[in-house]
Scaffold this motif. Structure first.
Motif: not given
Length: 450
Positions: A270-278, A300-316
């Motif tokens: 239930d934490k998507l879009g919420q603070q999980v780190l400081p 490994d399915e041929g899908v495009a990849v990208e650089r991404k912040a999985i957690v940004e400013d503490g938010v998932l």
């Protein structure tokens, strides 16, 4: 380093996919994995083991409607490939329906030309060169005063090729190499033995630290541990050294994997879009880091990849999704599919790192005053539904911001969501593997000792 045997014929995968469609499959994907490696182990200056591997394996996944089956083989002959197709199609016809099974959506596929990530170093290392490097690292470690026994030195070199072809038009391949060197030794004091070691792995030989530096560090790690004490149970600040810090963050990855979210078995469901780190904390997944051990031009399915912040400013910000989990959740794949030759894809990150803070390890100890510095960890335990976590650890007790003495036979525990909220990241980030973190400070952690 050894080189792979001659690459599989360039038409083998397209032909295999075409044969699967001809045999009754609605869709198919085929993978080849080729690997050559040489590893040498030494103990007390003498050769202990030599391992040479040359493998070329093939995997085929076929779909009939929403039924799927996966088969693999290490024999690439025409006869074996024909049996592979026949068996895969027969298995798919009998498989239960999976409403989320299928190839990755075509609009999510990576488009060539793929970036050159500098993953392959053609440098060759002979068995003699590997043995010399392992022997030097061991000799230097044994020469450190206080080191009494060797657990062995080891050196290895490998190269690999991976190619994926699908029936809906994807065809991608990449080539990689790896060079590694490590040593383990034992220091002894008053009949009590303590282990220490060092191991490094890199894509390019020129990035590998010298055998002497690896050996010296391993020896010093061992002697620093002698005389370890037990401490009383308490609550105190705890610092996870950068080499083990990822182990307290890695449960986050399993908790945000698409399959866990789809099953509803994650303590972060239930934490998507919420603070999980400081606030200020950024957890970055970068598949395009040059020479990265986890770098890849596509998943490994041929899908495009990208650089991404999985957690940004503490938010998932995202779940980690392959195509099946994405379909189940009504979302799009995030390019995190991971698979071997057999079985459907799972989920994994690429090159993951927590961005560093402002203080080095000494600064973190100074901020904490007194507490526990963890340098090794074993037997972590996690309740995936609640986030309750514990692990056996050893390391050093520090006082007034300085190391006081080594400690062992300790357990630390807590609820991860509470611990992460109080996390302070150090500045000592090193890129050593596929997941990297600076040292991490947590205040008021439960410590179980004697």
């Amino acid at each position: 380093m050894t080189s792979p045997r001659d690459a599989a014929p360039p038409d083998i995968l397209p032909e295999l996919v075409a044969a699967a469609l001809e045999a009754g499959a609605d869709a198919a994907e085929a993978v080849t994995s080729e690997r050559a490696s040489l590893s040498i182990g030494v103990r007390n200056g003498a050769l202990e083991d030599v391992e040479r591997e040359e493998s070329r394996d093939l995997g085929l996944r076929v779909f009939i409607g929403r039924r799927q089956a996966t088969v693999s083989a290490s024999d690439l002959s025409d006869k074996t490939r024909a049996r592979l197709v026949e068996r895969a199609v027969a298995m798919a016809k009998l498989a239960p329906e999976d409403p989320y099974a299928g190839l990755a959506p075509q609009d999510r596929l990576a488009k060539g030309p793929f970036p050159d990530l500098d993953l392959y170093d053609p440098t060759e290392r002979s068995a003699d060169e590997l043995q010399a490097a392992a022997s030097e690292a061991e000799a230097v470690a044994l020469a450190v005063e206080g080191v009494s026994l060797s657990e062995g030195g080891h050196a290895a070199a490998s190269s690999s090729r991976w190619r994926l072809v699908t029936s809906h038009g994807f065809d991608g391949a990449y080539h990689g190499s790896a060079f590694s060197l490590g040593v383990g030794v034992i220091a002894e004091k008053d009949g009590v033995k303590e282990r220490g070691g060092e191991h490094r792995a890199v894509r390019h030989l020129s990035d590998l630290p010298s055998a002497a530096s690896i050996g010296d560090y391993a020896g010093r790690r061992a002697i620093a541990r002698v005389g370890a004490r037990k401490i009383a149970s308490t609550t105190a600040p705890v610092i996870f050294e950068n080499r083990v810090a990822t182990q307290i963050l890695s449960p986050l990855l399993g908790a945000i994997s698409g399959p866990s979210i789809a099953r509803g078995t994650s303590f972060l469901k239930d934490k998507l879009g919420q603070q999980v780190l400081p606030k200020g904390a950024n957890l970055i997944d970068d598949p395009f880091r040059p020479r990265g051990l986890g770098s890849t031009p596509f998943d490994d399915e041929g899908v495009a990849v990208e650089r991404k912040a999985i957690v940004e400013d503490g938010v998932l910000t995202t779940w980690l999704l392959n195509s099946s989990a994405a379909a189940q959740l009504g979302l799009a794949s995030t390019g995190h599919a991971s698979r071997g030759l057999a079985g459907p894809p799972g989920v994994s990150t690429h090159n993951l790192h927590l961005e560093p803070g402002e203080q080095d390890l000494n600064g973190l100890m100074g901020q904490a005053g007194s507490g526990l510095l963890i340098t090794s960890m074993f037997g972590p335990s996690l309740n995936g539904n609640t986030g309750d976590w514990s692990a056996g650890v050893s390391g050093f007790w520090f006082e007034n911001g300085a190391i006081a003495y080594p400690v062992s036979e300790i357990t630390v525990a807590g609820k991860l969501t509470d611990l992460w909220a109080r996390m302070v990241a150090g500045s000592d980030l090193e890129f050593r593997g596929g997941f990297n973190s600076p040292s991490l400070l947590f205040d008021a952690v439960a410590i179980a000792g004697k």
